[in-house]
Design a protein around this motif. Structure first.
Motif, PDB file in Angstrom:
ATOM      1  N   MET A  87      -8.604  -7.280  19.888  1.00 51.68           N
ATOM      2  CA  MET A  87      -7.517  -7.196  18.941  1.00 51.68           C
ATOM      3  C   MET A  87      -7.911  -7.990  17.698  1.00 51.68           C
ATOM      4  O   MET A  87      -8.311  -9.132  17.811  1.00 51.68           O
ATOM      5  CB  MET A  87      -6.257  -7.764  19.588  1.00 51.68           C
ATOM      6  N   PRO A  88      -7.782  -7.390  16.532  1.00 48.34           N
ATOM      7  CA  PRO A  88      -8.094  -8.114  15.293  1.00 48.34           C
ATOM      8  C   PRO A  88      -7.159  -9.314  15.109  1.00 48.34           C
ATOM      9  O   PRO A  88      -6.049  -9.351  15.634  1.00 48.34           O
ATOM     10  CB  PRO A  88      -7.862  -7.080  14.198  1.00 48.34           C
ATOM     11  N   ALA A  89      -7.600 -10.278  14.348  1.00 47.62           N
ATOM     12  CA  ALA A  89      -6.795 -11.461  14.076  1.00 47.62           C
ATOM     13  C   ALA A  89      -5.572 -11.085  13.246  1.00 47.62           C
ATOM     14  O   ALA A  89      -5.572 -10.081  12.522  1.00 47.62           O
ATOM     15  CB  ALA A  89      -7.638 -12.492  13.343  1.00 47.62           C
ATOM     16  N   LYS A  90      -4.547 -11.935  13.351  1.00 52.21           N
ATOM     17  CA  LYS A  90      -3.319 -11.678  12.595  1.00 52.21           C
ATOM     18  C   LYS A  90      -3.585 -11.682  11.093  1.00 52.21           C
ATOM     19  O   LYS A  90      -2.970 -10.919  10.349  1.00 52.21           O
ATOM     20  CB  LYS A  90      -2.259 -12.712  12.945  1.00 52.21           C
ATOM     21  N   SER A  91      -4.514 -12.528  10.675  1.00 52.12           N
ATOM     22  CA  SER A  91      -4.818 -12.574   9.241  1.00 52.12           C
ATOM     23  C   SER A  91      -5.438 -11.259   8.769  1.00 52.12           C
ATOM     24  O   SER A  91      -5.151 -10.803   7.658  1.00 52.12           O
ATOM     25  CB  SER A  91      -5.760 -13.735   8.930  1.00 52.12           C
ATOM     26  N   ASP A  92      -6.263 -10.639   9.623  1.00 57.87           N
ATOM     27  CA  ASP A  92      -6.843  -9.341   9.265  1.00 57.87           C
ATOM     28  C   ASP A  92      -5.764  -8.267   9.158  1.00 57.87           C
ATOM     29  O   ASP A  92      -5.804  -7.415   8.266  1.00 57.87           O
ATOM     30  CB  ASP A  92      -7.898  -8.917  10.288  1.00 57.87           C
ATOM     31  N   VAL A  93      -4.802  -8.327  10.059  1.00 55.69           N
ATOM     32  CA  VAL A  93      -3.699  -7.360  10.030  1.00 55.69           C
ATOM     33  C   VAL A  93      -2.872  -7.555   8.760  1.00 55.69           C
ATOM     34  O   VAL A  93      -2.483  -6.580   8.108  1.00 55.69           O
ATOM     35  CB  VAL A  93      -2.827  -7.490  11.298  1.00 55.69           C
ATOM     36  N   MET A  94      -2.636  -8.804   8.378  1.00 53.86           N
ATOM     37  CA  MET A  94      -1.869  -9.074   7.159  1.00 53.86           C
ATOM     38  C   MET A  94      -2.625  -8.602   5.914  1.00 53.86           C
ATOM     39  O   MET A  94      -2.010  -8.058   4.984  1.00 53.86           O
ATOM     40  CB  MET A  94      -1.551 -10.563   7.037  1.00 53.86           C
ATOM     41  N   ILE A  95      -3.939  -8.773   5.911  1.00 53.96           N
ATOM     42  CA  ILE A  95      -4.743  -8.286   4.773  1.00 53.96           C
ATOM     43  C   ILE A  95      -4.615  -6.779   4.651  1.00 53.96           C
ATOM     44  O   ILE A  95      -4.419  -6.240   3.550  1.00 53.96           O
ATOM     45  CB  ILE A  95      -6.211  -8.728   4.934  1.00 53.96           C
ATOM     46  N   ILE A  96      -4.699  -6.093   5.773  1.00 57.34           N
ATOM     47  CA  ILE A  96      -4.557  -4.631   5.764  1.00 57.34           C
ATOM     48  C   ILE A  96      -3.153  -4.245   5.300  1.00 57.34           C
ATOM     49  O   ILE A  96      -2.977  -3.320   4.500  1.00 57.34           O
ATOM     50  CB  ILE A  96      -4.875  -4.046   7.157  1.00 57.34           C
ATOM     51  N   ALA A  97      -2.137  -4.969   5.787  1.00 57.82           N
ATOM     52  CA  ALA A  97      -0.756  -4.657   5.405  1.00 57.82           C
ATOM     53  C   ALA A  97      -0.554  -4.826   3.903  1.00 57.82           C
ATOM     54  O   ALA A  97       0.061  -3.971   3.250  1.00 57.82           O
ATOM     55  CB  ALA A  97       0.219  -5.548   6.175  1.00 57.82           C
ATOM     56  N   TRP A  98      -1.066  -5.924   3.336  1.00 53.98           N
ATOM     57  CA  TRP A  98      -0.926  -6.122   1.894  1.00 53.98           C
ATOM     58  C   TRP A  98      -1.693  -5.066   1.110  1.00 53.98           C
ATOM     59  O   TRP A  98      -1.242  -4.602   0.064  1.00 53.98           O
ATOM     60  CB  TRP A  98      -1.373  -7.528   1.487  1.00 53.98           C
ATOM     61  N   THR A  99      -2.845  -4.683   1.612  1.00 57.29           N
ATOM     62  CA  THR A  99      -3.616  -3.630   0.947  1.00 57.29           C
ATOM     63  C   THR A  99      -2.831  -2.323   0.937  1.00 57.29           C
ATOM     64  O   THR A  99      -2.754  -1.631  -0.095  1.00 57.29           O
ATOM     65  CB  THR A  99      -4.970  -3.433   1.645  1.00 57.29           C
ATOM     66  N   LEU A 100      -2.239  -1.982   2.079  1.00 57.65           N
ATOM     67  CA  LEU A 100      -1.430  -0.759   2.151  1.00 57.65           C
ATOM     68  C   LEU A 100      -0.212  -0.849   1.228  1.00 57.65           C
ATOM     69  O   LEU A 100       0.134   0.116   0.545  1.00 57.65           O
ATOM     70  CB  LEU A 100      -0.973  -0.512   3.595  1.00 57.65           C
ATOM     71  N   TYR A 101       0.436  -2.011   1.212  1.00 57.32           N
ATOM     72  CA  TYR A 101       1.613  -2.187   0.367  1.00 57.32           C
ATOM     73  C   TYR A 101       1.249  -2.020  -1.105  1.00 57.32           C
ATOM     74  O   TYR A 101       1.949  -1.333  -1.854  1.00 57.32           O
ATOM     75  CB  TYR A 101       2.226  -3.569   0.619  1.00 57.32           C
ATOM     76  N   ARG A 102       0.153  -2.640  -1.526  1.00 58.53           N
ATOM     77  CA  ARG A 102      -0.266  -2.514  -2.929  1.00 58.53           C
ATOM     78  C   ARG A 102      -0.609  -1.067  -3.279  1.00 58.53           C
ATOM     79  O   ARG A 102      -0.301  -0.594  -4.360  1.00 58.53           O
ATOM     80  CB  ARG A 102      -1.464  -3.423  -3.198  1.00 58.53           C
ATOM     81  N   ARG A 103      -1.279  -0.390  -2.346  1.00 59.96           N
ATOM     82  CA  ARG A 103      -1.623   1.005  -2.586  1.00 59.96           C
ATOM     83  C   ARG A 103      -0.362   1.855  -2.733  1.00 59.96           C
ATOM     84  O   ARG A 103      -0.267   2.712  -3.618  1.00 59.96           O
ATOM     85  CB  ARG A 103      -2.485   1.538  -1.437  1.00 59.96           C
ATOM     86  N   ASP A 104       0.610   1.606  -1.863  1.00 57.86           N
ATOM     87  CA  ASP A 104       1.843   2.404  -1.900  1.00 57.86           C
ATOM     88  C   ASP A 104       2.705   2.108  -3.120  1.00 57.86           C
ATOM     89  O   ASP A 104       3.430   2.976  -3.597  1.00 57.86           O
ATOM     90  CB  ASP A 104       2.667   2.165  -0.636  1.00 57.86           C
ATOM     91  N   THR A 105       2.651   0.870  -3.620  1.00 60.90           N
ATOM     92  CA  THR A 105       3.523   0.495  -4.723  1.00 60.90           C
ATOM     93  C   THR A 105       2.816   0.460  -6.070  1.00 60.90           C
ATOM     94  O   THR A 105       3.375  -0.028  -7.044  1.00 60.90           O
ATOM     95  CB  THR A 105       4.163  -0.884  -4.460  1.00 60.90           C
ATOM     96  N   ARG A 106       1.603   0.960  -6.125  1.00 58.30           N
ATOM     97  CA  ARG A 106       0.852   0.937  -7.378  1.00 58.30           C
ATOM     98  C   ARG A 106       1.562   1.735  -8.475  1.00 58.30           C
ATOM     99  O   ARG A 106       1.663   1.296  -9.609  1.00 58.30           O
ATOM    100  CB  ARG A 106      -0.545   1.516  -7.156  1.00 58.30           C
ATOM    101  N   LEU A 107       2.062   2.890  -8.161  1.00 60.38           N
ATOM    102  CA  LEU A 107       2.686   3.751  -9.164  1.00 60.38           C
ATOM    103  C   LEU A 107       4.205   3.645  -9.193  1.00 60.38           C
ATOM    104  O   LEU A 107       4.838   3.904 -10.214  1.00 60.38           O
ATOM    105  CB  LEU A 107       2.277   5.205  -8.927  1.00 60.38           C
TER     106      LEU A 107
END
Length: 110
Positions: A1-21
């Motif tokens: 299982m990936p570390a929680k910090s890795d999951v949070m990095i992925i989550a923020w990346t997804l959030y930024r991608r979704d909210t870019r426009l």
């Protein structure tokens, strides 16, 4: 299982991608979008952990199932489309994986 910090990095990346426009105007809307991104990141992490725990035979069985499904899709193409080359390629890979599976089963039995 990936570390929680890795999951949070992925989550923020997804959030930024979704909210870019288009960014939600309210804090509740932003929290809702981030919650969805975090849920997606956790699902991805769990899937990666499950895939890492699979054996080679399980990966081969999944690949065979997907190839057989693709073969059904090829066979359902319209009459005007050529399927011979694609079908031959898929059948060759299916035969190769089946031979590897039977060889693996023989080794396990011995």
């Amino acid at each position: 299982m990936p570390a929680k910090s890795d999951v949070m990095i992925i989550a923020w990346t997804l959030y930024r991608r979704d909210t870019r426009l288009h960014r939600p105007s309210t804090a509740a809307g932003r929290r809702k979008w981030f919650a969805r991104a975090l849920a997606t990141a956790w699902i991805w992490a769990q899937q990666q952990a499950a895939d890492a725990a699979k054996t080679e035979d399980q990966h081969r069985a999944e690949r065979l199932a997907s190839l057989r499904l693709e073969l059904l899709r090829i066979d359902a193409r319209p009459f005007g489309m050529s399927i011979a080359k694609d079908r031959t390629t898929l059948m060759a890979e299916i035969d190769r994986l089946t031979a590897q599976s039977s060889a693996s089963a023989t080794r396990m039995a011995a």
